[in-house]
Design an enzyme around this catalytic site. Structure first.
Site, PDB file in Angstrom:
ATOM      1  N   GLU A  40       0.796  -1.236   0.000  1.00 63.84           N
ATOM      2  CA  GLU A  40       0.000   0.000   0.000  1.00 63.84           C
ATOM      3  C   GLU A  40       0.828   1.285   0.000  1.00 63.84           C
ATOM      4  OE1 GLU A  40      -2.766  -0.548   3.262  1.00 63.84           O
ATOM      5  OE2 GLU A  40      -3.483  -2.437   2.454  1.00 63.84           O
ATOM      6  N   GLU A 100      -6.322 -10.561  -1.237  1.00 66.13           N
ATOM      7  CA  GLU A 100      -7.097 -10.334  -0.004  1.00 66.13           C
ATOM      8  C   GLU A 100      -8.596 -10.278  -0.322  1.00 66.13           C
ATOM      9  OE1 GLU A 100      -5.604  -6.971   2.258  1.00 66.13           O
ATOM     10  OE2 GLU A 100      -3.527  -7.494   1.827  1.00 66.13           O
TER      11      GLU A 100
HETATM   12  O1  9MR Z   1      -7.389  -8.070   8.503  1.00 61.70           O
HETATM   13  C1  9MR Z   1      -6.415  -7.294   9.165  1.00 61.70           C
HETATM   14  C2  9MR Z   1      -6.942  -6.817  10.505  1.00 61.70           C
HETATM   15  O2  9MR Z   1      -7.151  -7.926  11.366  1.00 61.70           O
HETATM   16  C3  9MR Z   1      -5.944  -5.837  11.123  1.00 61.70           C
HETATM   17  O3  9MR Z   1      -6.499  -5.290  12.303  1.00 61.70           O
HETATM   18  C4  9MR Z   1      -5.614  -4.754  10.137  1.00 61.70           C
HETATM   19  C5  9MR Z   1      -4.573  -3.836  10.728  1.00 61.70           C
HETATM   20  O4  9MR Z   1      -4.110  -2.914   9.882  1.00 61.70           O
HETATM   21  O5  9MR Z   1      -5.141  -5.284   8.928  1.00 61.70           O
HETATM   22  C6  9MR Z   1      -6.075  -6.094   8.294  1.00 61.70           C
HETATM   23  O6  9MR Z   1      -5.538  -6.558   7.076  1.00 61.70           O
HETATM   24  C7  9MR Z   1      -5.218  -5.564   6.111  1.00 61.70           C
HETATM   25  C8  9MR Z   1      -4.037  -6.063   5.338  1.00 61.70           C
HETATM   26  O7  9MR Z   1      -2.973  -6.353   6.208  1.00 61.70           O
HETATM   27  C9  9MR Z   1      -3.591  -5.077   4.293  1.00 61.70           C
HETATM   28  N1  9MR Z   1      -4.692  -4.715   3.424  1.00 61.70           N
HETATM   29  C10 9MR Z   1      -5.919  -4.286   4.086  1.00 61.70           C
HETATM   30  C11 9MR Z   1      -6.355  -5.339   5.101  1.00 61.70           C
HETATM   31  C12 9MR Z   1      -7.676  -4.919   5.742  1.00 61.70           C
HETATM   32  O8  9MR Z   1      -7.514  -3.754   6.494  1.00 61.70           O
END
Ligand code: 9MR
Length: 371
Positions: free
Chosen positions: A161, A274
């Protein structure tokens, strides 16, 4: 309670447990078999799954997936919480779980602006760290983490990102402190991260990963610019991850096709990294967790037949596009395992809160069989 009553209650409990449907669906086909000629198919288990505390989710992962990505445990904040402390145990469990089940194990993620502790960007007196010190810190982290799992993790989301919606670099501390320099150094921190990941494990695949590549042409073009820059300098980049956090009305077929075909034309593997489809109609649509609140993760209509039908239709549409472009797609990973533990709430995955396959599951299988 009399002894006889206790025996009766116990027998009923045993009968009930025996009759309870097994998570993941006993009689349904395994997704990894359905898609075996097309692409790898996976999920993002969290700590409770790989350590055996969520057997429902583990049953789904073991039956259906041939690749896994750790939802959180390899992120900087969790694996390297303090300068002198690495927390290897959860990540070790994740990798061991994947190996035990002969899955392709994916590392997520090395360099990101979120879930990175504040100390990473600070010097000893709490001020902003220098460029050189931040690069040294990045190198140490990458060498330690990628090095530990050398030969065991198939591919890494090296940078996650880094782009804004308009395709320019996000003003993250990585970019601000390391700087952009001349045109040739335009992606300096991204380049450094990829060089060190390659040095730590020369056989690992290296990916750039981002959201909204399938909804914003400008952002997708930004990712393509990174790929072209790397290729022109002879640097290794193997793939780009389209996260694909979708909704009942997005992405469009055109947007998704544009992302897949233009990334593939730039010469990289394309993967959906994802995948989920939020059922909530209101609220923020992106994947930035800082903008996701309880108010927009609640979804009273999630289980309604109408919602589930729309969800199934959207999944069918997305998979028909993915299958049509299967020559360019190497992997499709769902973000989570089943609805109960999804980060976004509502009903965004193929398995319901009890681990049972939903209408969307059957729609996806049907899409594969129609190919
Ligand atoms: O699913 C993840 C969630 O449990 C965490 O709290 C969060 C923290 O930033 O990240 C989520 O996963 C993210 C992923 O690492 C990167 N792309 C977006 C995802 C959803 O926020």
């Amino acid at each position: 309670m009399s002894k006889q009553k206790i025996v009766t209650v116990a027998s009923l409990a045993i009968l009930w447990i025996g009759a309870a449907p097994c998570a993941g669906g006993q009689d349904v086909p395994a997704l990894k078999d359905v898609f075996q000629d097309h692409f790898l198919i996976g999920g993002a288990p969290n700590r409770t799954v790989v350590t055996g505390r969520d057997p429902n989710a583990a049953a789904i992962v073991e039956k259906h997936f041939n690749t896994i990505t750790a939802e959180n445990d390899l992120k900087w904040q969790l694996i390297h919480p303090r300068p002198d402390r690495y927390n290897w145990e959860p990540a070790d469990s994740f990798v061991a779980f994947g190996e035990k089940n002969r899955m392709s194990v994916i590392g997520h993620c090395l360099v990101w602006h979120a879930q990175t502790p504040r100390w990473v960007f600070q010097d000893d007196s709490g001020g902003e760290i220098t460029r050189d010190a931040l690069l040294a810190r990045m190198k140490d982290h990458i060498m330690a983490v990628v090095g530990r799992y050398k030969g065991r993790i198939k591919g890494w989301d090296v940078v996650n990102e880094a782009l804004d919606e308009d395709g320019t670099l996000r003003n993250s501390p990585w970019r601000r402190i390391i700087g952009e320099g001349s045109e040739d150094q335009k992606y300096d921190f991204i380049e450094c991260a990829f060089r060190w990941a390659h040095e730590a494990d020369p056989d690992a695949e290296l990916y750039y990963n981002d959201y909204n590549l399938e909804t914003s042409k400008a952002k997708c073009d930004g990712a393509i610019a990174i790929v072209k820059h790397f290729k022109s300098k002879g640097l290794r980049i193997d793939g780009v991850g389209i996260q694909l956090h979708g909704g009942l009305t997005h992405p469009s077929v055109e947007g998704l096709e544009y992302a897949i075909t233009s990334l593939a034309a730039a010469g990289v593997k394309v993967m959906v990294t994802e995948l989920d489809i939020r059922t909530q109609a209101r609220g923020y649509r992106g994947a930035d967790i800082s903008r996701v609140s309880r108010a927009n993760t609640d979804d009273p209509a999630a289980a309604a037949a109408e919602t589930q039908k729309k969800l199934a239709d959207k999944y069918a549409e997305i998979f028909s596009v993915l299958l049509a472009h299967k020559k360019d797609i190497t992997r499709v990973t769902f973000w989570g395992v089943y609805d109960k533990t999804s980060w976004i709430g509502g009903s965004p995955l193929l398995f319901d809160r009890n681990g049972q396959p939903k209408e969307a599951f059957f729609a996806v299988v049907k899409a594969a069989r129609q190919q």
